[in-house]
Write a protein that holds these residues in place. Structure first.
Motif, mmCIF file in Angstrom:
data_model
loop_
_atom_site.group_PDB
_atom_site.id
_atom_site.type_symbol
_atom_site.label_atom_id
_atom_site.label_comp_id
_atom_site.label_asym_id
_atom_site.label_seq_id
_atom_site.Cartn_x
_atom_site.Cartn_y
_atom_site.Cartn_z
ATOM 1 N N ALA A 1 29.197 43.452 54.588
ATOM 2 C CA ALA A 1 29.328 44.676 55.384
ATOM 3 C C ALA A 1 28.902 44.442 56.830
ATOM 4 O O ALA A 1 29.418 45.065 57.750
ATOM 5 N N SER A 2 27.994 43.512 57.046
ATOM 6 C CA SER A 2 27.602 43.094 58.391
ATOM 7 C C SER A 2 28.422 41.846 58.700
ATOM 8 O O SER A 2 28.051 40.727 58.352
ATOM 9 N N TYR A 3 29.593 42.042 59.306
ATOM 10 C CA TYR A 3 30.564 40.955 59.482
ATOM 11 C C TYR A 3 29.995 39.619 59.966
ATOM 12 O O TYR A 3 30.408 38.572 59.469
ATOM 13 N N PRO A 4 29.056 39.595 60.899
ATOM 14 C CA PRO A 4 28.593 38.278 61.365
ATOM 15 C C PRO A 4 27.963 37.406 60.283
ATOM 16 O O PRO A 4 27.888 36.198 60.449
ATOM 17 N N VAL A 5 27.524 37.993 59.174
ATOM 18 C CA VAL A 5 26.930 37.155 58.125
ATOM 19 C C VAL A 5 27.941 36.772 57.050
ATOM 20 O O VAL A 5 27.583 36.209 56.034
ATOM 21 N N SER A 6 29.201 37.044 57.286
ATOM 22 C CA SER A 6 30.244 36.609 56.363
ATOM 23 C C SER A 6 30.377 35.087 56.428
ATOM 24 O O SER A 6 29.957 34.454 57.396
ATOM 25 N N VAL A 7 30.973 34.521 55.396
ATOM 26 C CA VAL A 7 31.178 33.074 55.332
ATOM 27 C C VAL A 7 32.676 32.801 55.302
ATOM 28 O O VAL A 7 33.400 33.371 54.491
ATOM 29 N N CYS A 8 33.117 31.929 56.178
ATOM 30 C CA CYS A 8 34.522 31.524 56.197
ATOM 31 C C CYS A 8 34.787 30.549 55.054
ATOM 32 O O CYS A 8 33.880 29.855 54.587
ATOM 33 N N ALA A 9 36.026 30.476 54.637
ATOM 34 C CA ALA A 9 36.411 29.558 53.567
ATOM 35 C C ALA A 9 36.070 28.114 53.936
ATOM 36 O O ALA A 9 35.530 27.362 53.116
ATOM 37 N N GLU A 10 36.370 27.739 55.170
ATOM 38 C CA GLU A 10 36.100 26.364 55.599
ATOM 39 C C GLU A 10 34.608 26.071 55.580
ATOM 40 O O GLU A 10 34.184 24.984 55.180
ATOM 41 N N GLY A 11 33.799 27.051 55.998
ATOM 42 C CA GLY A 11 32.350 26.872 55.997
ATOM 43 C C GLY A 11 31.806 26.677 54.595
ATOM 44 O O GLY A 11 30.920 25.846 54.365
ATOM 45 N N GLY A 12 32.337 27.434 53.640
ATOM 46 C CA GLY A 12 31.915 27.269 52.248
ATOM 47 C C GLY A 12 32.284 25.901 51.706
ATOM 48 O O GLY A 12 31.492 25.259 51.005
ATOM 49 N N ALA A 13 33.479 25.435 52.038
ATOM 50 C CA ALA A 13 33.925 24.117 51.575
ATOM 51 C C ALA A 13 33.097 22.997 52.208
ATOM 52 O O ALA A 13 32.720 22.040 51.529
ATOM 53 N N VAL A 14 32.802 23.132 53.491
ATOM 54 C CA VAL A 14 31.962 22.125 54.161
ATOM 55 C C VAL A 14 30.576 22.113 53.529
ATOM 56 O O VAL A 14 30.002 21.045 53.277
ATOM 57 N N GLY A 15 30.018 23.286 53.237
ATOM 58 C CA GLY A 15 28.710 23.349 52.588
ATOM 59 C C GLY A 15 28.710 22.638 51.240
ATOM 60 O O GLY A 15 27.770 21.906 50.912
ATOM 61 N N ALA A 16 29.762 22.844 50.447
ATOM 62 C CA ALA A 16 29.864 22.174 49.145
ATOM 63 C C ALA A 16 29.970 20.667 49.315
ATOM 64 O O ALA A 16 29.341 19.896 48.566
ATOM 65 N N LEU A 17 30.745 20.236 50.305
ATOM 66 C CA LEU A 17 30.907 18.814 50.583
ATOM 67 C C LEU A 17 29.561 18.181 50.936
ATOM 68 O O LEU A 17 29.186 17.147 50.382
ATOM 69 N N ILE A 18 28.816 18.821 51.819
ATOM 70 C CA ILE A 18 27.519 18.300 52.244
ATOM 71 C C ILE A 18 26.527 18.310 51.087
ATOM 72 O O ILE A 18 25.788 17.345 50.871
#
Length: 132
Positions: free
Chosen positions: A47-64
């Motif tokens: 609901a607070s848009y700035p704390v949303s996570v982009c798909a690419e960010g989630g994938a990079v996090g999983a990779l790391i």
């Protein structure tokens, strides 16, 4: 199935798991490492848009989190034909991309366009730029 087809299918499948009750704009991303391992992520809104996570960010996090540090190829699947990564995600991809990283953007029917990182993020910020 080619490596690119597998990457596209992984991004398309994870897109269906996105949490986007505010925008209703689902995005999935799949990253392939140089050894062929695939990591995925989907957008997760808040609901607070700035704390949303982009798909690419989630994938990079999983990779790391899995101990990897390089992306050889990426696919982003969204509800628009040219769902390119946002600026923050372009920088994330650049940070972990190999020298020849290609980012493919797609809608549900297939890949629409492919970009090099130099096309997506010319004059990218590099850590070396900060050191004098």
């Amino acid at each position: 199935m080619s490596d690119l087809d597998a990457l596209f299918e992984a991004a398309r499948a994870v897109r269906e798991k996105a949490y986007a009750p505010y925008s209703n704009f689902l995005v999935g991303a799949a990253l392939r490492t140089p050894d062929g391992t695939i990591f995925t992520g989907c957008n997760v809104e808040n609901a607070s848009y700035p704390v949303s996570v982009c798909a690419e960010g989630g994938a990079v996090g999983a990779l790391i989190a899995a101990g990897y540090r390089q992306i050889a190829e990426a696919v982003v699947v969204g509800d628009a034909a040219l769902c390119t990564p946002c600026g923050m995600c372009r920088q994330r991809l650049k940070e972990f991309g190999t020298e020849h990283l290609v980012v493919h953007v797609a809608d549900l029917s297939g890949i629409r366009r492919s970009f090099t990182m130099d096309e997506l993020l010319p004059a990218a910020f590099e850590l070396e730029d900060k050191k004098d």
